[in-house]
Design a protein around this motif. Structure first.
Motif, PDB file in Angstrom:
ATOM      1  N   ASN A   1       0.832  -1.210   0.000  1.00 43.43           N
ATOM      2  CA  ASN A   1       0.000   0.000   0.000  1.00 43.43           C
ATOM      3  C   ASN A   1       0.862   1.254   0.000  1.00 43.43           C
ATOM      4  OD1 ASN A   1      -2.414  -1.357  -0.071  1.00 43.43           O
ATOM      5  ND2 ASN A   1      -2.660  -1.395   2.140  1.00 43.43           N
TER       6      ASN A   1
ATOM      7  N   HIS B   1       0.911   4.206  -2.862  1.00 43.17           N
ATOM      8  CA  HIS B   1       0.700   5.624  -2.551  1.00 43.17           C
ATOM      9  C   HIS B   1       1.883   6.461  -3.028  1.00 43.17           C
ATOM     10  CE1 HIS B   1      -3.043   5.184  -0.462  1.00 43.17           C
ATOM     11  NE2 HIS B   1      -2.545   4.289   0.366  1.00 43.17           N
TER      12      HIS B   1
ATOM     13  N   SER C   1       1.805   9.469  -5.780  1.00 39.36           N
ATOM     14  CA  SER C   1       2.305  10.823  -5.513  1.00 39.36           C
ATOM     15  C   SER C   1       3.364  11.228  -6.543  1.00 39.36           C
ATOM     16  CB  SER C   1       2.868  10.933  -4.094  1.00 39.36           C
ATOM     17  OG  SER C   1       4.063  10.192  -3.962  1.00 39.36           O
TER      18      SER C   1
END
Length: 179
Positions: free
Chosen positions: A97, A101, A105
């Motif tokens: 995870n 992420h 980004s």
């Protein structure tokens, strides 16, 4: 006169059965994986061939026996690394995870600032920068025109590939130090 039982406590029969069922369930998860996903998991050769055989079997009874055999093979190995790899593939792990992420980004940074392409070029000299610039332009155009995010998704895949190359180099380097 009381005697103290100094023998270590053995797990109950029910506990042993639960553990065996859990290993067999993990074997089911292995059988459900694609060939590419299975390659990513480090397994003993006999277990890998048993999993492949179970994937080929169509008969219900034969498959059940093969799954029991896989469960038996799994009792002889440490299941934690296999479970961690399965969690990673299924996207359950916190590390997976966090990577997703981070990639999201990075993709957002790339879309907001073209200078990020320079960073990528410095960190990954073999990257096709022209292709990445084109994807960025296309993704921005898609957003403006409300089109499906094809290039937006492709940028994510490129960044994911770069990250996987980076991690494979990181894991290969300690072995080189041992020589």
């Amino acid at each position: 006169m009381e005697t103290l039982d100094t023998s270590p406590e053995r797990p109950s029969k029910s506990q042993m059965k639960r553990e065996m069922t859990a290993l067999q369930d993990m074997g089911e998860q292995l059988v459900a994986l694609s060939a590419d996903q299975l390659k990513k998991i480090e397994l003993p050769d006999n277990l890998r061939s048993a999993v492949r055989e179970a994937q080929r079997i169509s008969s219900h009874g034969a498959r059940r026996r093969q799954m029991q055999y896989i469960g038996k093979l799994m009792r002889g190995i440490e299941p934690a690394p296999i479970q961690a790899a399965l969690d990673e593939i299924n996207g359950v792990s916190t590390a997976a995870n966090a990577r997703l992420h981070w990639l999201e980004s990075q993709r957002q940074r790339l879309l907001e600032n073209e200078a990020v392409i320079g960073e990528i070029a410095r960190n990954h000299p073999a990257t096709d920068i022209q292709h990445l610039r084109q994807l960025r332009r296309n993704a921005l155009k898609e957003q403006e025109q409300g089109k499906p995010p094809r290039a937006f998704r492709e940028i994510f895949q490129v960044l994911k590939e770069l990250q996987s190359q980076e991690t494979s180099l990181d894991t290969a380097s300690p072995e080189a130090d041992l020589d």
